[in-house]
Motif scaffolding. Structure first.
Motif, PDB file in Angstrom:
ATOM      1  N   MET A   8       0.859  -1.185   0.000  1.00  0.00           N
ATOM      2  CA  MET A   8       0.000   0.000   0.000  1.00  0.00           C
ATOM      3  C   MET A   8       0.895   1.235   0.000  1.00  0.00           C
ATOM      4  O   MET A   8       1.868   1.292   0.753  1.00  0.00           O
ATOM      5  CB  MET A   8      -0.861   0.029   1.265  1.00  0.00           C
ATOM      6  CG  MET A   8      -1.735  -1.177   1.474  1.00  0.00           C
ATOM      7  SD  MET A   8      -2.570  -1.176   3.097  1.00  0.00           S
ATOM      8  CE  MET A   8      -3.548   0.328   2.985  1.00  0.00           C
ATOM      9  N   ALA A  21      -8.564   2.687   2.148  1.00  0.00           N
ATOM     10  CA  ALA A  21      -8.080   1.431   1.575  1.00  0.00           C
ATOM     11  C   ALA A  21      -8.235   0.294   2.577  1.00  0.00           C
ATOM     12  O   ALA A  21      -8.622  -0.818   2.202  1.00  0.00           O
ATOM     13  CB  ALA A  21      -6.623   1.567   1.150  1.00  0.00           C
ATOM     14  N   GLU A  74      -8.274   1.396  -5.962  1.00  0.00           N
ATOM     15  CA  GLU A  74      -7.448   2.548  -6.347  1.00  0.00           C
ATOM     16  C   GLU A  74      -8.299   3.585  -7.080  1.00  0.00           C
ATOM     17  O   GLU A  74      -8.221   4.785  -6.787  1.00  0.00           O
ATOM     18  CB  GLU A  74      -6.311   2.108  -7.268  1.00  0.00           C
ATOM     19  CG  GLU A  74      -5.224   1.314  -6.632  1.00  0.00           C
ATOM     20  CD  GLU A  74      -4.206   0.802  -7.639  1.00  0.00           C
ATOM     21  OE1 GLU A  74      -3.080   0.515  -7.211  1.00  0.00           O
ATOM     22  OE2 GLU A  74      -4.524   0.681  -8.857  1.00  0.00           O
ATOM     23  N   HIS A  77     -10.444   5.727  -5.089  1.00  0.00           N
ATOM     24  CA  HIS A  77      -9.672   6.721  -4.333  1.00  0.00           C
ATOM     25  C   HIS A  77      -8.980   7.722  -5.238  1.00  0.00           C
ATOM     26  O   HIS A  77      -8.001   8.364  -4.837  1.00  0.00           O
ATOM     27  CB  HIS A  77      -8.672   6.014  -3.415  1.00  0.00           C
ATOM     28  CG  HIS A  77      -9.341   5.415  -2.224  1.00  0.00           C
ATOM     29  ND1 HIS A  77      -9.489   6.087  -1.045  1.00  0.00           N
ATOM     30  CD2 HIS A  77      -9.970   4.226  -2.064  1.00  0.00           C
ATOM     31  CE1 HIS A  77     -10.158   5.339  -0.198  1.00  0.00           C
ATOM     32  NE2 HIS A  77     -10.477   4.209  -0.797  1.00  0.00           N
ATOM     33  N   LEU A  91      -3.459   6.534  -4.173  1.00  0.00           N
ATOM     34  CA  LEU A  91      -3.407   5.195  -3.615  1.00  0.00           C
ATOM     35  C   LEU A  91      -2.793   4.251  -4.639  1.00  0.00           C
ATOM     36  O   LEU A  91      -3.159   4.273  -5.815  1.00  0.00           O
ATOM     37  CB  LEU A  91      -4.817   4.709  -3.252  1.00  0.00           C
ATOM     38  CG  LEU A  91      -4.909   3.401  -2.478  1.00  0.00           C
ATOM     39  CD1 LEU A  91      -4.161   3.482  -1.144  1.00  0.00           C
ATOM     40  CD2 LEU A  91      -6.361   3.031  -2.236  1.00  0.00           C
ATOM     41  N   LEU A  93      -1.957   0.136  -4.810  1.00  0.00           N
ATOM     42  CA  LEU A  93      -2.109  -1.189  -4.200  1.00  0.00           C
ATOM     43  C   LEU A  93      -1.574  -2.228  -5.179  1.00  0.00           C
ATOM     44  O   LEU A  93      -2.036  -2.293  -6.321  1.00  0.00           O
ATOM     45  CB  LEU A  93      -3.584  -1.490  -3.908  1.00  0.00           C
ATOM     46  CG  LEU A  93      -4.309  -0.549  -2.961  1.00  0.00           C
ATOM     47  CD1 LEU A  93      -5.793  -0.887  -2.904  1.00  0.00           C
ATOM     48  CD2 LEU A  93      -3.693  -0.592  -1.574  1.00  0.00           C
TER      49      LEU A  93
END
Length: 167
Positions: A8, A21, A74, A77, A91, A93
């Motif tokens: 992350m 998240a 993602e 966000h 973000l 991931l």
């Protein structure tokens, strides 16, 4: 069931996106464990410092489904796609490991190469799963971290309460 490990990262409204998240991962995959959070320098570009951590959960889902879910989180966000590879992120991931699988698929490779190249991935992974053995190298995450060369990378542990994110 296999254990999935997810890196992350965020350097835009970091606390907000990490908390979101954490909730989204829990909603998508059930019980999630989190590493400590580290503040780290941007790698590959001039940018604000990142928050980085690793999440883990047990799943029966194949890698493709996990990667799709991570991209959806993602996007929710505000992740902007089609920009420079090394740039600011609301973000990020990434699926690092799924059990001991060594596979490549559309948009992913397991284990993810960044594990052995980036302190912001290896350190939180070694914190969360120190005895986990890298499926290609046959070495634990703890041992990989102990010999890791920071080579200009920096990171520092920060206070971050995951319980607040999941409340």
């Amino acid at each position: 069931m296999l254990r999935a490990f997810i890196s992350m990262g965020s350097n835009v409204d970091r606390e907000h996106h990490f908390r979101g998240a954490a909730r989204a991962l829990q909603e998508a995959f059930g019980a999630v464990m989190f590493s400590p959070v580290y503040e780290t320098g941007a790698v590959g570009f001039d940018g604000d410092p990142f928050f980085n951590a690793v999440a883990a959960f047990d799943t029966a889902e194949p890698a493709e489904i996990i990667v799709e879910a991570l991209k959806r989180i993602e996007d929710e966000h505000g992740r902007v796609r089609g920009v420079a590879r090394f740039s600011d992120r609301t973000l990020d991931l990434d699926l690092l490991l799924l059990g001991d699988q060594v596979v490549e698929g559309p948009g992913y490779a397991l284990p993810r190469d960044e594990i052995v190249h980036n302190a912001f991935v290896l350190r939180p992974l070694a914190d969360l799963a120190p005895d986990l053995v890298h499926p290609q190298l046959g070495t634990t995450m703890r041992c990989l971290w102990e010999v890791f060369d920071l080579d200009g990378q920096w990171l520092k542990a920060i206070e971050f309460c995951w319980d607040d994110a999941l409340a």
